[in-house]
Design an enzyme around this catalytic site. Structure first.
Site, PDB file in Angstrom:
ATOM      1  CG  ASP A 295      -2.074  -0.877   1.127  1.00 13.96           C
ATOM      2  OD1 ASP A 295      -2.415  -1.207  -0.011  1.00 13.96           O
ATOM      3  OD2 ASP A 295      -2.664  -1.246   2.153  1.00 13.96           O
ATOM      4  CG  ASP A 590      -4.566  -0.075   5.382  1.00 19.71           C
ATOM      5  OD1 ASP A 590      -5.398  -0.486   4.566  1.00 19.71           O
ATOM      6  OD2 ASP A 590      -3.988   1.027   5.285  1.00 19.71           O
ATOM      7  CG  ASP A 594      -6.265  -4.085   1.860  1.00 23.04           C
ATOM      8  OD1 ASP A 594      -6.486  -3.939   0.652  1.00 23.04           O
ATOM      9  OD2 ASP A 594      -5.922  -3.156   2.609  1.00 23.04           O
TER      10      ASP A 594
END
Length: 689
Positions: A295, A590, A594
């Site tokens: 990310d 997070d 996901d």
């Protein structure tokens, strides 16, 4: 309990083979040599098994206790409450009945409670009810349940039940965690043990056949095969004991102990490096990773937004230093200054609170905090006009509308709308703009083009752009939304989430080590490319691609960066990398969305600070400080563990092969072997390794 870990340790294939050998050795020893001498060989094997089992169980038990403690720590979510007459930030574990909890978009409701006051509160109750349709909560329908999620709006609620007394708690108490599958490392080591066991069995059979053949030939030449005595039976039993010895010598007794100690040591070191390894084998798996899909926000960047540039009164300025604030102070008039501060402080969900230590903190969303802190820094340069306005109506930020608005009544009479949100939305609503003197001037096509170019310029510098605008009204409808047009543009904010220190060096270390870093983010492509270049992820020959385009590409066309991605895009990327390219993939995540990618990856890395509980539960490693450099440390230790185990297996097998050959040759020539020496030699190798 501790004894459950002892039982689990006894399930190791190597140890099971040794236990069978120990039992056979005791039976044969007592039959051939009697008590107590016949017990020595079997007892030696049993003691070596106990040593391995007790060390493994003690290590796992200690690790289990540490996991429990860390599990409580990672569930220690902080929430905003009003208590003792003031707003404060407390742990979810300290929440009690009677606290007033502040809820905003994206929050998980921490307890059961009743709605007191709020704006457009929309609750997603799918986790409890299974119904996908969100529910509006108001004074008429005031019940809010723990475990649900705020989908829109903001509110305050009074807590009526906490912990296991909530509806969510009752639901959780009926569930039990399922058992874990065998880890990849255990599968590999069990495979090694099985192969070694088979080799030992072949040699043992061969030894027994050779000894029996020699015995029968000698007997046939001396007394004849027709004459049998009790001593002959004893000799055959001794030959069988020799064959068992060959199996024992072949099996590497110290291997399970060495692997456990190596993984436990790495896990302890990683804990010091802010990485919580939830599964032991994850250490070794991360060492094999060839791709990291990461990310952007909070992992590569600090996740603390700051205002980096602004556009006001047709002038673009950088605001990273005090000198730039002084320049702004001299560039715009008092009326424009006052309007700007009024817009910042009236149209915000952030607020300043004073802690028990007297220190002031700004609470709110990262974007709101950045703008609010910028407003506070402006206050010191000029005494603003009276901003004591009364809020009449509030429209919280909405992910669909991409804006928030507030209607205030002005001290001198009249009302004013302030609107803040995504640049493209707010600029479209404006037909006027303020100049340096604070006067309202028409927004011509040239000015509009200049504003659009400024927004694109900010975005290409990895800045998130927001606009602030106002509109004065004489009358308003309490049930109507904010006006869709007729606003006057005040300012464009360029907000930046700075890259974490050390990230560029960490990415370079990955590339040098042969690990490809791919950034997958939901941000716009210009911001994604700017951050990726700053981190060293996007190179000159790399490709940045948006989610919709990515879904139409063939797997061979995947490269470094994907922007505007959906959760399923990340899942698709991971699936193709693993399936078509046979890569070992690590994924960072997070959010709850996901979880599919974290589950699909060879190793999932969840963020400890920004990560949701669902993401953490589906991860193998929890990065406690949300830092990309920590992920590199996990890979570094993973490779070290992998190499250590590899070297130890090579060392152990070399010793075992030598011992096996010596005992086999000795047995075939003299009919005698030394089982204790073989076992002790193997354990000594384990300790040295």
């Amino acid at each position: 309990s501790f004894w459950m870990f002892v039982w689990d340790a006894l399930q190791d294939t190597t140890l099971i083979i040794l236990m069978v050998c120990a039992l056979l050795s005791v039976v044969v020893g007592l039959a051939s040599e009697g008590w107590p001498k016949g017990m020595y060989d079997g007892l030696g094997i049993i003691l070596s098994i106990l040593l391995v089992v007790m060390v493994t169980a003690a290590s796992d038990y200690k690790q289990s206790l540490q996991f429990k403690e860390l599990d409580n720590e990672k569930k220690n979510i902080f929430i905003h409450v009003t208590r003792d007459g003031g707003r404060q930030k407390i742990s979810i574990f300290d929440l009690v009945v009677g606290d007033i909890v502040h809820l905003s978009i994206g929050d998980q409701v921490p307890a059961d409670g009743l709605f007191i006051h709020g704006y457009s509160l929309l609750i997603d109750e799918s986790s409890l009810s299974g119904e996908s349709e969100p529910v509006y909560t108001s004074q008429d329908k005031p019940f809010i349940l723990a475990g649900t999620k705020v989908q829109d709006g903001s509110a305050k609620m009074i807590v009526t039940a906490v912990g296991m007394r909530t509806e969510w708690g009752r639901l959780m108490s009926t569930l039990s965690e399922g058992g874990e599958d065998e880890t990849p490392l255990q599968v590999k080591l069990n495979g090694v043990a099985t192969i070694i066991g088979k080799i030992g069995l072949v040699f043992a059979t061969l030894t027994f056949v050779v000894l029996m053949t020699r015995f029968l030939i000698d007997k046939g030449l001396t007394v004849g095969l027709s004459n049998w005595y009790s001593t002959d039976a004893l000799t055959i039993v001794n030959y069988f004991a020799t064959a068992v010895t060959i199996i024992v010598v072949a099996v590497p007794e110290g291997l399970p102990l060495a692997v456990t100690l190596s993984l436990a040591f790495a896990m302890k070191k990683l804990m010091n490096d802010k990485a919580l390894v939830r599964h032991l084998a994850a250490c070794e798996t991360m060492g094999s990773a060839g791709t990291i899909c990461t990310d952007k926000t909070g992992t590569l960047t600090t996740n603390h937004m700051v205002v980096d540039k602004i556009w006001i009164a047709e002038v673009s300025k950088s605001v990273t230093s005090n000198s730039s604030l002084e320049e702004l102070n001299s560039a715009i008039s008092s009326s424009a200054w006052s309007l700007l501060l009024q817009g910042i402080f009236e149209n915000t969900s952030a607020e300043v609170v004073k802690g028990s230590d007297g220190k002031q903190t700004v609470l709110g969303t990262p974007t709101e905090i950045a703008i609010f802190e910028y407003g506070l820094s402006l206050q010191g340069y000029r005494d603003a006009e009276d901003r004591s306005c009364t809020k009449v109506k509030v429209e919280p930020f909405n992910s669909v509308k991409k804006k928030m608005a507030v209607l205030v009544s002005l001290p001198g009479g009249g009302h004013r709308w302030f609107c803040k949100g995504a640049s493209e939305i707010i600029v479209e609503m404006c037909d006027k703009v303020i100049d340096q003197d604070g006067d309202v001037i028409p927004l011509s096509d040239d000015r509009r083009k200049n504003i659009t170019d400024t927004i694109n310029s900010f975005a290409s510098d990895a800045l998130r752009t927001l606009c602030l605008a106002f509109k004065d009204v004489d009358e308003f409808d309490e049930n109507a939304d904010s006006p869709p047009n007729g606003f006057t543009l005040i300012i464009i904010f360029g907000i930046k989430d700075p890259v974490r220190p050390g990230v560029k060096e960490a990415v370079q270390s990955c590339i040098t080590a042969g690990i490809i870093v791919r950034m997958v983010t939901g941000d716009n492509i210009n911001t994604a490319k700017a951050i990726a270049k700053e981190c060293g992820i996007l190179t000159d020959d790399g490709i940045a691609i948006e989610g919709p385009d990515f879904r139409n590409k063939s797997p061979e066309e995947m490269r470094d960066v994907m922007a505007r991605s959906l959760p399923l895009d990340k899942h698709l990327l991971v699936t193709n990398l693993r399936g078509m390219f046979q890569e070992v993939v690590a994924v960072t995540g997070d959010g709850t969305n996901d979880a599919p990618a974290l589950h699909e990856a060879d190793i999932g890395l969840a963020m400890g600070i920004a990560g949701t509980e669902v993401a953490k539960e589906n991860a193998d490693v929890i990065v406690l400080d949300d830092n990309f450099t920590t992920i590199i440390n996990v890979a570094r230790w993973g490779r070290a563990v992998y190499i250590n185990i590899q070297k130890f297996v090579q060392f152990q097998l070399t010793v075992n092969i030598v011992a096996l050959v010596i005992n086999f040759v000795s047995a075939c020539i003299t009919g005698v072997t030394n089982i204790i020496d073989g076992v002790l030699l193997s354990l000594l190798c384990s300790c040295c390794g």
